[in-house]
Scaffold this active site. Structure first.
Site, PDB file in Angstrom:
ATOM      1  N   THR A 156     -26.545  -4.678 -32.182  1.00 47.74           N
ATOM      2  CA  THR A 156     -25.972  -4.104 -31.333  1.00 47.74           C
ATOM      3  C   THR A 156     -26.557  -2.483 -31.026  1.00 47.74           C
ATOM      4  O   THR A 156     -26.626  -1.954 -32.358  1.00 47.74           O
ATOM      5  CB  THR A 156     -23.882  -4.102 -31.364  1.00 47.74           C
ATOM      6  OG1 THR A 156     -24.163  -3.078 -30.176  1.00 47.74           O
ATOM      7  CG2 THR A 156     -23.565  -3.364 -32.616  1.00 47.74           C
ATOM      8  N   SER A 157     -27.268  -2.633 -29.716  1.00 52.51           N
ATOM      9  CA  SER A 157     -27.724  -1.596 -29.593  1.00 52.51           C
ATOM     10  C   SER A 157     -26.662   0.214 -29.764  1.00 52.51           C
ATOM     11  O   SER A 157     -26.959   1.414 -29.741  1.00 52.51           O
ATOM     12  CB  SER A 157     -28.565  -1.019 -28.615  1.00 52.51           C
ATOM     13  OG  SER A 157     -27.591  -1.940 -27.653  1.00 52.51           O
ATOM     14  N   TYR A 187     -24.666 -16.783 -14.693  1.00 49.36           N
ATOM     15  CA  TYR A 187     -23.321 -16.940 -15.751  1.00 49.36           C
ATOM     16  C   TYR A 187     -24.198 -18.775 -16.528  1.00 49.36           C
ATOM     17  O   TYR A 187     -23.993 -19.167 -17.526  1.00 49.36           O
ATOM     18  CB  TYR A 187     -22.578 -17.005 -15.450  1.00 49.36           C
ATOM     19  CG  TYR A 187     -22.093 -15.837 -16.084  1.00 49.36           C
ATOM     20  CD1 TYR A 187     -21.762 -14.680 -14.507  1.00 49.36           C
ATOM     21  CD2 TYR A 187     -22.001 -14.917 -16.838  1.00 49.36           C
ATOM     22  CE1 TYR A 187     -21.692 -13.526 -15.095  1.00 49.36           C
ATOM     23  CE2 TYR A 187     -22.025 -13.625 -16.993  1.00 49.36           C
ATOM     24  CZ  TYR A 187     -21.614 -12.349 -16.078  1.00 49.36           C
ATOM     25  OH  TYR A 187     -21.745 -11.142 -16.388  1.00 49.36           O
ATOM     26  N   ASN A 225     -20.329 -10.198 -27.993  1.00 47.88           N
ATOM     27  CA  ASN A 225     -21.117 -11.176 -27.217  1.00 47.88           C
ATOM     28  C   ASN A 225     -20.069 -12.149 -26.707  1.00 47.88           C
ATOM     29  O   ASN A 225     -18.900 -12.958 -27.111  1.00 47.88           O
ATOM     30  CB  ASN A 225     -21.788 -12.085 -28.669  1.00 47.88           C
ATOM     31  CG  ASN A 225     -22.760 -11.310 -29.606  1.00 47.88           C
ATOM     32  OD1 ASN A 225     -23.088 -10.790 -28.752  1.00 47.88           O
ATOM     33  ND2 ASN A 225     -22.886 -11.542 -30.644  1.00 47.88           N
ATOM     34  N   HIS A 246     -15.506  -9.127 -24.565  1.00 45.08           N
ATOM     35  CA  HIS A 246     -16.784  -8.619 -22.994  1.00 45.08           C
ATOM     36  C   HIS A 246     -16.793 -10.026 -22.372  1.00 45.08           C
ATOM     37  O   HIS A 246     -16.821 -10.771 -21.753  1.00 45.08           O
ATOM     38  CB  HIS A 246     -18.123  -8.530 -22.886  1.00 45.08           C
ATOM     39  CG  HIS A 246     -18.394  -6.312 -23.780  1.00 45.08           C
ATOM     40  ND1 HIS A 246     -19.019  -6.189 -24.458  1.00 45.08           N
ATOM     41  CD2 HIS A 246     -17.667  -6.110 -23.442  1.00 45.08           C
ATOM     42  CE1 HIS A 246     -19.123  -5.677 -24.546  1.00 45.08           C
ATOM     43  NE2 HIS A 246     -18.288  -5.044 -24.314  1.00 45.08           N
TER      44      HIS A 246
END
Ligand code: APR
Length: 234
Positions: free
Chosen positions: A175-176, A57, A91, A108
């Site tokens: 986005t998938s 991160y 995101n 998220h």
């Protein structure tokens, strides 16, 4: 007397930040090509190898701090002149906020925040690029990234469902749509609300009514859609 502004909800994924230089996850050069999710983005990974997780991160935070909002992020801000705009994003970067968007829901988590590992209500802003082992919350426990890891609850889902269910217009960008429960937001949007999906690649969407596909990258597709939507509003 301010005129009633239609509610416009935007659901974004990694693709909207791709042109700002932030890697996506499942494209050919995506993050999950280089890292094993189970080694850097799960509670088990944190318990097994905290330093590796913190380093993963820290690297992504550096990328975000060096990135800038692109034309897509900025166009979404323009919409606020005529619409009540709500951004629901998967995101963890802060490019929507840095572009000037007011209502941003991070499903998220957020790369620039850390939180206590004994009390999840204790959330802090990370100053600079790194969160290190040994940095503790006010109750003396190690700080962790304020990120929703795979296998963890997504606390903001109910808020997101609520917002999506009262959308007059809905835009999906970058986005998938393969990660749940986040991707399920689109199912809460009223059938009669016009929906737009902006992505340079083919995205599998089934059973979505009133959907216009715009096969473009975000920096082209979003500004042109916004120009259209602003025109219709007189
Ligand atoms: N403009 C718009 N879309 C783009 C661009 C671009 N320039 N480049 C790539 N894309 C699209 C890809 O075609 C793909 O559909 O962005 C999408 C990226 O998909 P993913 O990499 O799967 O990212 P995302 O959908 O945000 O992942 C969801 O998965 O790993 C977890 O928590 C992580 O939030 C993330 C979630």
């Amino acid at each position: 007397m301010s005129q009633h502004k239609p509610k416009l909800v935007v659901f974004t994924g990694a693709g909207i930040s791709a042109e700002s230089g932030i890697r996506t996850f499942r494209d050919s050069d995506g993050l999950w090509e280089e890292y094993n999710i189970y080694e850097v983005a799960t509670p088990e990974a944190w318990n097994k190898n905290r330093e590796l997780v913190l380093e993963f991160y820290n690297k992504r935070r550096k990328q975000v701090l060096n990135a800038k909002p692109n034309a897509a992020h900025k166009a979404l801000v323009d919409l606020e002149k005529k619409f009540d705009v709500w951004i629901i994003t998967q995101n963890i970067d802060d490019l929507h906020e840095r572009a000037g968007s007011k209502n941003v829901i991070h499903l998220h988590g957020e790369i620039n925040k850390s939180r206590s590992t004994v009390d999840e209500t204790l959330i802090y802003t990370i100053k600079g690029e790194e969160l290190l082992s040994g940095e503790k919350c006010e109750r003396g426990s190690q700080l962790r990234p304020h990120i929703v890891w795979f296998g963890e609850q997504v606390p903001m889902m109910d808020v997101a469902y609520e917002i999506a269910s009262s959308a007059d217009l809905f835009i999906v960008v970058g986005t998938s749509l393969v990660v749940y429960p986040a991707a399920g937001v689109i199912d809460y949007v009223p059938d009669n609300a016009p929906k737009y999906l902006i992505d340079p690649n083919e995205i599998k969407v089934n059973g979505i009514t009133n959907l216009t596909i715009i096969k473009e990258k975000a920096s082209v597709g979003v500004p042109s859609l916004v120009a259209e939507l602003m025109k219709d509003r007189g």
